[in-house]
Design an enzyme around this catalytic site. Structure first.
Site, short mmCIF file in Angstrom:
data_model
loop_
_atom_site.label_atom_id
_atom_site.label_comp_id
_atom_site.label_asym_id
_atom_site.label_seq_id
_atom_site.Cartn_x
_atom_site.Cartn_y
_atom_site.Cartn_z
N HIS A 71 0.97 -1.11 -0.12
CA HIS A 71 0.05 0.14 -0.01
C HIS A 71 0.87 1.20 -0.05
O HIS A 71 1.97 1.43 0.52
CB HIS A 71 -0.99 -0.10 1.17
CG HIS A 71 -0.47 0.12 2.51
ND1 HIS A 71 -0.27 1.59 3.07
CD2 HIS A 71 -0.30 -0.76 3.34
CE1 HIS A 71 0.25 1.31 4.25
NE2 HIS A 71 0.12 0.01 4.58
N ASP A 183 6.16 1.82 6.44
CA ASP A 183 4.80 1.35 6.30
C ASP A 183 3.94 2.12 5.33
O ASP A 183 3.53 3.18 5.82
CB ASP A 183 4.36 1.15 7.90
CG ASP A 183 2.88 0.87 8.01
OD1 ASP A 183 2.27 0.40 6.83
OD2 ASP A 183 2.36 1.19 8.77
N GLU A 217 -5.03 2.24 2.70
CA GLU A 217 -4.89 1.19 3.50
C GLU A 217 -4.95 1.51 5.18
O GLU A 217 -5.77 0.83 5.90
CB GLU A 217 -3.71 0.38 3.41
CG GLU A 217 -3.60 -1.02 4.34
CD GLU A 217 -3.22 -1.14 5.57
OE1 GLU A 217 -3.18 -1.71 6.40
OE2 GLU A 217 -2.46 0.14 6.12
N GLU A 218 -4.48 2.50 5.47
CA GLU A 218 -4.61 3.19 6.80
C GLU A 218 -5.83 3.75 7.24
O GLU A 218 -5.89 3.84 8.44
CB GLU A 218 -3.53 4.45 6.68
CG GLU A 218 -2.02 3.87 6.56
CD GLU A 218 -1.20 2.95 7.68
OE1 GLU A 218 -1.84 2.69 8.78
OE2 GLU A 218 -0.02 2.67 7.20
N ASP A 240 3.00 -6.34 3.56
CA ASP A 240 3.10 -5.17 4.66
C ASP A 240 4.03 -5.35 5.57
O ASP A 240 4.99 -6.26 5.71
CB ASP A 240 1.65 -4.96 4.87
CG ASP A 240 1.06 -3.71 5.56
OD1 ASP A 240 2.11 -2.85 5.94
OD2 ASP A 240 -0.11 -3.22 5.64
N HIS A 327 4.72 3.31 12.75
CA HIS A 327 3.89 4.76 13.06
C HIS A 327 4.61 5.90 13.69
O HIS A 327 3.95 6.85 14.25
CB HIS A 327 2.36 4.63 13.55
CG HIS A 327 1.52 3.88 12.55
ND1 HIS A 327 0.07 4.03 12.43
CD2 HIS A 327 1.91 2.93 11.37
CE1 HIS A 327 -0.38 3.28 11.73
NE2 HIS A 327 0.53 2.67 10.90
#
Length: 362
Positions: A71, A183, A217-218, A240, A327
């Site tokens: 993603h 990510d 995606e998030e 991922d 994150h």
């Protein structure tokens, strides 16, 4: 194929450019253009959709369709409220971490270009007289150096502008890649490298390959949910990130035992089709690619779930890249793992038979 030779200098130049470019959820288009430009020599055609998912296709006329997917989006913030004094309060766009915000520099994306700002925070001298307040979404704020709301608006900043961090790509200790948005732009990078290797090694696949870089995606796997209905694949191999559980303050009994440098992580979960997973495990063992195992309860929390439960059921599996500090702006992965994920996807594609159903009832 030697693992050490997978990533070229041109690969790393692309990776740095791709990671450093901001690609927040809902605003992925500029990053997708960089990705498509790199992928163009290695594919026959592209598919794009209304919200910006991009797919490079090899053998577009083949009836049997295989997806490899990452993603494209990164977490960010939205401007939500501007005070009369010119300070900005925010809401999340994806799973942004309020605890890392204080004292971070930010880029606010406006029609006039980037506006620089900082997440302010009270000085330690003023905080130690009573119980300290922790950062939370209701008290973190951005300071643009303005004194009034009008000044802020004159700079082009308004409610709904998206806010990202400017932190750039670095390499620590020769083999640790560090950046925000690993990510999961690293996923987009890895599937692009698979396409490059197929091209350079003159591999002729018997099926159609859909190298898919999904958006959004998030915020709930939304891009994958949309594009899987367009592609209607037979198989989906998703990549991922997952957590390195060996750093402080992480409970292995809950998060499992996975570590950067120890190889790709292969997930067990209801959405993961067992026969496809076993093909991946067999490939890893046969090609002597190190791997780790992880179990996910109910959902994987990745685009695997969106692909698996689409179109009446698509054989799907998840190959994860172990990552530290998810994150945050210092997400960290090991170069060896990046190369081994690329190698594992590549070698699995070579073993995958055309028209394979993965049925449990043969």
């Amino acid at each position: 194929m030697s693992t050490k030779t997978i990533l070229k200098k041109s690969s790393l130049d692309f990776l740095e450019q791709y990671l450093n470019n901001a690609s927040p959820t809902g605003f992925e288009a500029e990053g997708q253009k960089i990705w498509m430009d790199y992928l163009k020599p290695y594919v026959d055609t592209f598919i794009t959709d209304t919200y910006g998912t991009a797919v490079g296709v090899i053998n577009p006329d083949a009836a049997y369709k295989v997806v490899i997917e990452g993603h494209a989006d990164e977490i960010s913030w939205y401007v939500n409220y501007i005070t009369d004094d010119g300070l900005i309060y925010v809401i999340r766009n994806g799973g942004s971490d309020h605890q890392i915000a204080p004292s971070k520099r930010v880029n606010i994306h406006t029609k006039k270009g980037i506006v620089k700002g900082v997440f302010g925070w009270p000085a330690i001298h003023t905080r130690n007289r009573d119980k300290e307040e922790n950062p939370k979404t209701s008290n973190i704020f951005i300071d643009l150096g303005c004194e009034t709301k009008e000044e802020v608006e004159k700079m082009g900043v308004h409610v709904g502008c998206v806010v990202t961090y400017p932190d750039d790509f670095i390499i620590l200790n020769e083999n640790k890649f560090v950046c925000r948005a690993i990510d999961n732009r690293m996923g987009g990078f890895m599937i692009a490298e698979v396409a490059r290797l197929l091209h350079e090694n003159k591999v002729k696949l018997p099926f159609g390959l859909y190298i898919t870089n999904s958006v959004q995606e998030e915020v709930g796997l939304r891009g994958a949910e949309m594009i899987t209905k367009t592609i209607k694949p037979n198989v989906a191999i998703v990549t991922d990130v997952c957590h390195d559980s060996t750093t402080p303050m992480i409970e292995k009994k809950i998060e499992g035992d996975t570590k950067i440098g120890k190889g790709p992580v292969i997930t067990y979960a209801p959405a993961v089709q067992n026969n496809l997973r076993e093909l991946i495990l067999d490939t890893a063992e046969e090609k002597k690619i190190p791997f780790q195992r992880l179990a996910s309860s109910r959902v994987t929390g990745t685009d695997t779930d969106a692909f698996a439960y689409s179109n009446g059921g698509v054989a799907s599996a998840l190959i994860s890249l172990p990552l530290r500090y998810m994150h945050t702006t210092v997400e960290m992965v090991h170069r060896d793992d990046v190369e081994n994920v690329i190698k594992l996807i590549y070698e699995t594609l070579l073993k995958l038979e055309n028209e394979e159903t993965f049925s449990y009832f043969k």
